[in-house]
Design a protein around this motif. Structure first.
Motif, PDB file in Angstrom:
ATOM      1  N   UNK A 145       0.845  -1.179   0.000  1.00 25.28           N
ATOM      2  CA  UNK A 145       0.000   0.000   0.000  1.00 25.28           C
ATOM      3  C   UNK A 145       0.888   1.239   0.000  1.00 25.28           C
ATOM      4  N   UNK A 146       0.600   2.136  -0.879  1.00 30.07           N
ATOM      5  CA  UNK A 146       1.404   3.346  -0.989  1.00 30.07           C
ATOM      6  C   UNK A 146       2.457   3.276  -2.076  1.00 30.07           C
ATOM      7  N   UNK A 147       2.743   2.060  -2.588  1.00 27.03           N
ATOM      8  CA  UNK A 147       3.666   1.956  -3.722  1.00 27.03           C
ATOM      9  C   UNK A 147       2.974   2.562  -4.942  1.00 27.03           C
ATOM     10  N   UNK A 148       3.562   3.567  -5.499  1.00 25.14           N
ATOM     11  CA  UNK A 148       3.005   4.186  -6.694  1.00 25.14           C
ATOM     12  C   UNK A 148       3.579   3.562  -7.945  1.00 25.14           C
ATOM     13  N   UNK A 149       3.297   4.191  -9.068  1.00 25.21           N
ATOM     14  CA  UNK A 149       3.759   3.693 -10.364  1.00 25.21           C
ATOM     15  C   UNK A 149       5.278   3.629 -10.433  1.00 25.21           C
ATOM     16  N   UNK A 150       5.955   4.634  -9.910  1.00 23.72           N
ATOM     17  CA  UNK A 150       7.418   4.663  -9.966  1.00 23.72           C
ATOM     18  C   UNK A 150       8.030   3.540  -9.135  1.00 23.72           C
ATOM     19  N   UNK A 151       7.503   3.305  -7.946  1.00 21.26           N
ATOM     20  CA  UNK A 151       8.004   2.212  -7.105  1.00 21.26           C
ATOM     21  C   UNK A 151       7.741   0.863  -7.766  1.00 21.26           C
ATOM     22  N   UNK A 152       6.572   0.707  -8.376  1.00 20.69           N
ATOM     23  CA  UNK A 152       6.249  -0.540  -9.089  1.00 20.69           C
ATOM     24  C   UNK A 152       7.210  -0.759 -10.245  1.00 20.69           C
ATOM     25  N   UNK A 153       7.489   0.312 -11.005  1.00 21.49           N
ATOM     26  CA  UNK A 153       8.413   0.227 -12.133  1.00 21.49           C
ATOM     27  C   UNK A 153       9.813  -0.159 -11.658  1.00 21.49           C
ATOM     28  N   UNK A 154      10.272   0.455 -10.591  1.00 24.83           N
ATOM     29  CA  UNK A 154      11.604   0.137 -10.067  1.00 24.83           C
ATOM     30  C   UNK A 154      11.683  -1.320  -9.625  1.00 24.83           C
ATOM     31  N   UNK A 155      10.670  -1.808  -8.932  1.00 22.93           N
ATOM     32  CA  UNK A 155      10.668  -3.213  -8.503  1.00 22.93           C
ATOM     33  C   UNK A 155      10.688  -4.144  -9.709  1.00 22.93           C
ATOM     34  N   UNK A 156       9.904  -3.807 -10.747  1.00 24.85           N
ATOM     35  CA  UNK A 156       9.901  -4.637 -11.946  1.00 24.85           C
ATOM     36  C   UNK A 156      11.264  -4.620 -12.630  1.00 24.85           C
ATOM     37  N   UNK A 157      11.878  -3.449 -12.739  1.00 23.76           N
ATOM     38  CA  UNK A 157      13.201  -3.348 -13.371  1.00 23.76           C
ATOM     39  C   UNK A 157      14.239  -4.196 -12.635  1.00 23.76           C
TER      40      UNK A 157
END
Length: 94
Positions: free
Chosen positions: A53-65
């Motif tokens: 909760x609170x992970x935005x698009x940028x955090x999601x992108x970084x985790x995926x990368x």
């Protein structure tokens, strides 16, 4: 100094196309470029990373990368044609 995730993404896309001499043809979403893209599902079942909760698009992108893999691939497009969709589970011919 290690690369940031945004630098790594740039090198894998626009800078990679430029180094291969195909900038303007692929590697970005500019007008006239071929649409080659991967649609990522960061919340896919069995994803190798978790979103909180609170992970935005940028955090999601970084985790995926950093941690993502084929389990996060929802669709693949090559030259504007969808060649893979997870829901169908099969590669399609263009």
């Amino acid at each position: 100094e290690p690369l940031s995730f945004t630098e790594a993404f740039h090198l894998a896309t626009a800078a990679g196309a430029r180094s291969l001499g195909v900038d303007g043809l692929t590697g970005d979403f500019s007008t006239g470029s071929l649409f080659d893209a991967v649609v990522v599902d960061p919340e896919a079942p069995a994803s190798p990373f978790e979103l909180y909760e609170g992970d935005g698009a940028l955090a999601s992108f970084e985790k995926w990368m950093q941690l993502g893999d084929d389990r996060n691939t929802a669709e693949v497009y090559v030259q504007g044609s969808r060649v893979f969709a997870l829901k169908e589970g099969l590669w399609t011919s263009r």
